[in-house]
Design an enzyme around this catalytic site. Structure first.
Site, short mmCIF file in Angstrom:
data_model
loop_
_atom_site.label_atom_id
_atom_site.label_comp_id
_atom_site.label_asym_id
_atom_site.label_seq_id
_atom_site.Cartn_x
_atom_site.Cartn_y
_atom_site.Cartn_z
N ASN A 131 1.11 -1.09 0.04
CA ASN A 131 0.03 -0.26 0.06
C ASN A 131 1.12 1.39 -0.57
OD1 ASN A 131 -2.32 -1.81 -0.13
ND2 ASN A 131 -2.33 -1.95 2.48
N VAL A 138 1.22 2.77 7.94
CA VAL A 138 2.26 2.57 8.80
C VAL A 138 3.59 3.22 7.54
CG1 VAL A 138 4.54 1.51 10.43
CG2 VAL A 138 2.10 0.73 10.17
N HIS A 181 6.55 -1.45 3.41
CA HIS A 181 6.52 -3.73 3.62
C HIS A 181 5.79 -3.34 2.70
CE1 HIS A 181 3.54 -0.36 5.79
NE2 HIS A 181 2.98 -1.05 5.48
N HIS A 230 3.29 -5.98 2.27
CA HIS A 230 2.08 -7.48 3.13
C HIS A 230 2.80 -9.16 2.21
CE1 HIS A 230 -0.12 -4.71 5.31
NE2 HIS A 230 0.53 -3.84 4.63
P1 5GP Z 1 -0.30 -0.67 5.76
O1 5GP Z 1 -1.97 -0.68 6.58
O2 5GP Z 1 0.79 0.34 6.26
O3 5GP Z 1 -0.27 -1.21 5.26
O4 5GP Z 1 0.17 -1.77 6.95
C1 5GP Z 1 0.51 -1.87 8.49
C2 5GP Z 1 -0.04 -2.96 8.87
O5 5GP Z 1 1.21 -2.97 9.93
C3 5GP Z 1 -0.94 -3.70 9.14
O6 5GP Z 1 -1.12 -4.53 8.55
C4 5GP Z 1 -0.92 -3.79 10.62
O7 5GP Z 1 -1.79 -4.92 11.33
C5 5GP Z 1 0.67 -3.93 10.88
N1 5GP Z 1 0.61 -3.47 11.61
C6 5GP Z 1 0.71 -2.72 12.86
N2 5GP Z 1 1.11 -1.75 13.77
C7 5GP Z 1 2.25 -3.20 14.54
C8 5GP Z 1 3.03 -3.97 15.24
O8 5GP Z 1 3.25 -3.01 16.56
N3 5GP Z 1 3.16 -5.12 15.25
C9 5GP Z 1 3.66 -5.56 13.85
N4 5GP Z 1 3.76 -7.42 13.91
N5 5GP Z 1 2.23 -5.30 13.34
C10 5GP Z 1 2.03 -4.09 13.72
#
Ligand code: 5GP
Length: 113
Positions: free
Chosen positions: A86, A95, A99, A101
């Site tokens: 994303n 975040v 990253h 997924h």
């Molecule tokens: P985004 O929404 O930025 O593409 O994905 C962020 C991902 O990070 C989400 O799937 C969320 O569940 C995961 N995430 C957020 N905070 C943490 C954390 O403290 N530890 C872990 N292991 N995953 C996290």
């Protein structure tokens, strides 16, 4: 770029279920999985979004994809899995440390939402 929760995980300041580490990236299980297997592969280099990649990052991104293929074998999802980035808030990025997924272990619908 300011520190994110993933920076803290990479620096071992907060815990995570880490499944892979090397010089260039770290992989750990997503805290809120959306599939039976859901992990994140994060470069150590601070890069906020996919859109912020530069020419120097070419080898890093290739490396991450090879790590993904190895982890897919290790996690027994190599037959079918999805890799998602994303990039940007409007795409659902929450975040701002790049990253990847990796999700598998169930049938995945298409198109995604
Ligand atoms: P985004 O929404 O930025 O593409 O994905 C962020 C991902 O990070 C989400 O799937 C969320 O569940 C995961 N995430 C957020 N905070 C943490 C954390 O403290 N530890 C872990 N292991 N995953 C996290």
């Amino acid at each position: 770029m300011s520190d994110t929760i993933f920076t803290k995980i990479i620096n071992k300041e907060i815990p995570a279920d880490i499944i892979h580490e090397d010089d260039l990236c770290v992989a750990f299980r997503d805290v809120n999985p959306v599939a039976p297997v859901h992990f994140l592969v994060v470069p150590r280099k601070p890069i906020a979004r996919l859109q912020d990649l530069g020419p120097d990052d070419q080898a890093l991104i290739g490396h991450i994809h090879l790590v993904i293929t190895k982890l897919a074998e290790q996690e027994e999802i190599a037959d079918g899995y999805r890799v998602v980035v994303n990039s940007g808030a409007s795409a659902g990025q929450s975040v701002f440390q790049l990253h990847f997924h990796v999700m598998g272990g169930r049938s995945l619908g298409w198109p995604p939402g």
